[in-house]
Design an enzyme around this catalytic site. Structure first.
Site, PDB file in Angstrom:
ATOM      1  N   ASP A  20       0.753  -1.246   0.000  1.00 41.91           N
ATOM      2  CA  ASP A  20       0.000   0.000   0.000  1.00 41.91           C
ATOM      3  C   ASP A  20       0.790   1.308   0.000  1.00 41.91           C
ATOM      4  O   ASP A  20       0.642   2.133  -0.877  1.00 41.91           O
ATOM      5  CB  ASP A  20      -0.959   0.005   1.188  1.00 41.91           C
ATOM      6  CG  ASP A  20      -1.979  -1.116   1.102  1.00 41.91           C
ATOM      7  OD1 ASP A  20      -1.680  -2.121   0.463  1.00 41.91           O
ATOM      8  OD2 ASP A  20      -3.057  -0.987   1.665  1.00 41.91           O
ATOM      9  N   SER A  31      -9.920   0.116   4.271  1.00 46.72           N
ATOM     10  CA  SER A  31      -9.108  -0.687   3.368  1.00 46.72           C
ATOM     11  C   SER A  31      -9.708  -0.667   1.965  1.00 46.72           C
ATOM     12  O   SER A  31     -10.914  -0.487   1.784  1.00 46.72           O
ATOM     13  CB  SER A  31      -9.058  -2.125   3.886  1.00 46.72           C
ATOM     14  OG  SER A  31      -8.580  -3.002   2.898  1.00 46.72           O
TER      15      SER A  31
END
Length: 554
Positions: free
Chosen positions: A122, A470
């Site tokens: 990420d 998320s």
């Protein structure tokens, strides 16, 4: 041709420097060539990084084949999935700035001529892209690639399936044995998790920005094609050096707009709003939440990869990948085809032989999932500076919702209430003091959203937070509420039982409390003591800006 590294290695005065390079085992011939920094973020804890050393070796082979001298340098990384649901997640977003700074320091201190960046997962990808914009050198990004989907109970699954199953297990709908079987099969290979979560979203957007070769976002990590792609990246950075093509020549306003458009078309993670906003600011092409919404309104949603749909990144790969989506968007004039890319060609030249939508994985412009983008900017008296929802993953019945606030001061408290059966249909869960400053670190909250889904409440309960969600999150999960609670934003004034109204169609987020009452609450509000008083997070909290600005550091 003169090189930047000549400042460090050429002439009698640089004999000590050459002596140190020879201590590395370099020959005079290698020292004389252009020096290419190969920034490898590999470690042994992140599944997306297993096998990354093979990618780095392939990059170095490509650099050598094209006449350069590659030198490998490492940087840190955080696995959001492993950090999820506990204090480790405070460090995830904050790591983006450390990664950017470390790349800048290593490349600048050693006077490299060009850079190949190897991320996966990420915050590493945006951190490296921020560094690329800062350094403005010939740069190519090549990721380590996505994970393949797993198989469980005769269907394809991924990490999100496991998080969701935890809630179903708590409800008694999934047995211990079945949960263990899922745990053993959901993540079957190395690579970034198999859905259109944040890592894969950012690797795909890297193609749209023009900083990665076609295939960067979708070629599976375990395919030999990934190794060939890495070799081409090493060769291509040398071509860019010869032609004088640098990162900022590629990371233009047009490139940023192309990435925003692709994001809306494939319904990427809401985290991309944070990251692309931060990247754009560093590249000198700043964007706002209003710009994001404008792109959303004009861009149809053509692809729904998990968690918005049942398909995974490998399915998008076989359907033509990111070039196919961009080619379809270009048919409607939604892509700036004149933008430059690391291939040395324009976007239009790269797409010249690409067919576009396959009609199944990628829908055509005249038959989209929705006429608007996958992400939606929300505003209202609860979020005056804005908030973000992944609307492509919201059930139709939750696009309009009004209900009582269930207020929690932390993610842990909310998760305990959800799994404990204390949340009812119709509720609006409010999780606050989890923003960039208040968290600190703006924790990502897959655990509570997945638990809501697993408890069977995804079509009747909304979640609102000044933290973030998320890329695997689905449902009416509205994050990035700004200003955050720690900064005195209206979310700090919400009380248990207050009515909150959500209208995703109009983008409104309303706290149904009279203005006079809110003013009285504001007068009584006091800023909380920082949750972290020492170390990096304490410094981060002092300097980080709001989510609406990409949570960049001032």
């Amino acid at each position: 041709m003169e090189y930047r590294s000549d400042l460090m290695k050429s002439g009698p005065a640089r004999a000590p420097h050459r002596s140190l390079l020879k201590a590395d085992g370099l020959t005079d011939e290698e020292i004389a060539r252009p020096l290419v920094a190969v920034i490898n973020s590999a470690n042994e804890i992140i599944p997306g990084h297993v096998g990354m050393d093979r990618v780095a070796d392939a990059v170095k082979a490509g650099v050598r084949m094209a006449g350069g001298t590659p030198l490998e340098i490492s940087t840190i990384g955080v696995c959001d999935g492993i950090a999820m649901g506990h204090q480790g997640m405070r460090y995830s977003l904050a790591s983006r700035e450390v990664i950017a700074d470390s790349v800048e320091i290593a490349v600048s201190a050693h006077a490299f001529d060009a850079v190949v960046l190897i991320p996966n997962c990420d915050k590493i990808i945006p951190g490296m892209l921020i560094a690329a914009a800062r350094l403005d050198l010939p740069t190519v990004v090549v990721s380590a690639g996505p994970m393949l989907a797993g198989r469980w109970e005769n269907r394809h699954v991924d990490l999100d399936t496991v998080f969701t199953a935890v809630g179903a297990h708590a409800k008694g709908e999934v047995s211990d044995e079945s949960l263990l079987e899922l745990e053993n099969n959901a993540c079957p290979t190395c690579g970034s998790c198999a859905g259109m979560f944040t890592a894969n979203s950012m690797n795909c957007l890297t193609e749209a920005i023009g900083m990665g070769l076609p295939g960067n976002g979708t070629v599976p990590a375990v395919y030999s094609e990934r190794i060939r792609l890495a070799k081409r990246a090493g060769m291509q950075v040398m071509t860019m050096l010869e032609r004088g093509i640098t990162a900022r020549q590629i990371m233009t306003p047009a490139a940023i707009a192309n990435a925003m458009t692709l994001d809306m078309a494939f319904g990427g993670s809401s985290n991309t709003v944070l990251h692309l906003t931060a990247i754009a600011a560093e590249a000198g092409a700043p964007i706002t939440l209003d710009d994001w919404q404008a792109v959303s309104e004009r861009t149809p949603n053509l692809v729904r990869v998990s968690p918005a749909g049942a398909i995974h990144i490998e399915d998008l790969y076989f359907a033509g990948g990111i070039p196919a989506i961009m080619a379809e968007l270009a048919k409607g004039g939604l892509i700036d085809t004149a933008a430059r890319t690391v291939t040395g060609q324009t976007v239009g030249e790269n797409l010249a032989a690409v067919q576009g939508a396959d009609g199944t994985v990628i829908r055509p412009l005249d038959d989209p999932y929705a006429p608007f983008g996958g992400l939606r900017v929300m505003k209202g008296d609860l979020a005056p500076a804005g908030a973000v929802v992944k609307q492509s993953a919201v059930a139709p019945e939750m696009r309009h919702h009004s209900g009582p606030a269930r207020v929690f001061e932390s993610e842990e408290a909310a998760s305990e209430a959800i799994l404990g059966g204390r949340i009812e249909a119709g509720d609006v869960i409010v999780i606050r003091y989890e923003g960039p400053k208040g968290g600190p670190g703006m924790r990502e909250m897959l655990s509570p959203t997945a638990s809501v889904k697993g408890m069977g409440l995804a079509t009747s309960v909304a979640l609102i937070t000044d933290g973030r969600f998320s890329g695997a999150t689905s449902g009416a999960s509205i994050g990035h509420v700004s200003p955050e609670a720690a900064a005195g934003g209206p979310i700090a004034l919400v009380r248990e039982g207050d009515t909150i109204s959500i209208d995703i169609d109009t983008g409104s987020l309303t706290l149904e409390v009279p203005g006079s009452e809110l003013e009285a609450r504001r007068a009584a509000w006091k800023a909380p003591e920082p949750k972290v008083a020492r170390g990096y997070l304490a410094r981060y909290a002092r300097f980080v800006t709001g989510a609406e600005r990409g949570a960049v550091l001032e």
